[in-house]
Design a protein around this motif. Sequence first.
Motif, mmCIF file in Angstrom:
data_model
loop_
_atom_site.group_PDB
_atom_site.id
_atom_site.type_symbol
_atom_site.label_atom_id
_atom_site.label_comp_id
_atom_site.label_asym_id
_atom_site.label_seq_id
_atom_site.Cartn_x
_atom_site.Cartn_y
_atom_site.Cartn_z
ATOM 1 N N SER A 69 -18.939 12.269 10.544
ATOM 2 C CA SER A 69 -20.227 12.587 11.156
ATOM 3 C C SER A 69 -20.963 11.284 11.441
ATOM 4 C CB SER A 69 -21.068 13.469 10.233
ATOM 5 O OG SER A 69 -21.385 12.765 9.061
ATOM 6 N N GLU A 70 -21.956 11.408 12.235
ATOM 7 C CA GLU A 70 -22.763 10.252 12.599
ATOM 8 C C GLU A 70 -23.769 9.973 11.487
ATOM 9 O OE1 GLU A 70 -22.387 8.359 15.354
ATOM 10 O OE2 GLU A 70 -20.611 9.589 15.727
ATOM 11 N N PRO A 71 -24.183 8.744 11.351
ATOM 12 C CA PRO A 71 -25.198 8.428 10.348
ATOM 13 C C PRO A 71 -26.522 9.108 10.682
ATOM 14 C CG PRO A 71 -24.438 6.441 11.483
ATOM 15 C CD PRO A 71 -23.704 7.594 12.059
ATOM 16 N N VAL A 72 -27.286 9.415 9.658
ATOM 17 C CA VAL A 72 -28.560 10.105 9.824
ATOM 18 C C VAL A 72 -29.680 9.142 9.477
ATOM 19 C CG1 VAL A 72 -29.962 12.037 9.019
ATOM 20 C CG2 VAL A 72 -27.496 12.288 9.202
ATOM 21 N N THR A 73 -30.749 9.171 10.273
ATOM 22 C CA THR A 73 -31.924 8.354 10.022
ATOM 23 C C THR A 73 -33.074 9.277 9.669
ATOM 24 O OG1 THR A 73 -31.148 6.777 11.684
ATOM 25 C CG2 THR A 73 -33.438 6.579 10.988
ATOM 26 N N TYR A 74 -33.780 8.931 8.609
ATOM 27 C CA TYR A 74 -34.916 9.745 8.176
ATOM 28 C C TYR A 74 -36.223 9.049 8.526
ATOM 29 C CZ TYR A 74 -31.632 12.528 5.494
ATOM 30 O OH TYR A 74 -30.595 13.351 5.140
ATOM 31 N N THR A 75 -37.221 9.846 8.871
ATOM 32 C CA THR A 75 -38.556 9.324 9.156
ATOM 33 C C THR A 75 -39.278 9.104 7.831
ATOM 34 O OG1 THR A 75 -39.548 11.516 9.243
ATOM 35 C CG2 THR A 75 -38.669 10.635 11.311
ATOM 36 N N PRO A 76 -40.411 8.376 7.861
ATOM 37 C CA PRO A 76 -41.170 8.190 6.626
ATOM 38 C C PRO A 76 -41.623 9.517 6.013
ATOM 39 C CG PRO A 76 -41.890 6.605 8.253
ATOM 40 C CD PRO A 76 -40.942 7.530 8.937
#
Length: 95
Positions: A69-76
């Motif tokens: 899977s693709e990496p996930v980025t989280y918001t603050p």
Amino acid sequence: MKAEAKAEKEKAELEQEAAIEKRREERKRAEEGTESGRPQETDSVQISEAAKAALKNNTPVEAPESIDSEPVTYTPAGEIAAAPVETEPTVSFTA
């Protein structure tokens, strides 16, 4: 003054010899306390019979399947951010 200096020098030498002898005795006691052929800076561990039995009955854990899977980025705020769109790098040269 010479007598005092001489006495101080002798006192210092005696203290130094006593310190050397103390270190020799400590080293000798440490060498006697360790087993021959075993490094002095190691710890020993004892495993109980129950733990040995548990290790024998333990089945090996299979490796989980790899997840593609693709990496996930989280918001603050802790929400999943949209994946950044990757574009081809553009290079321009001017003369």
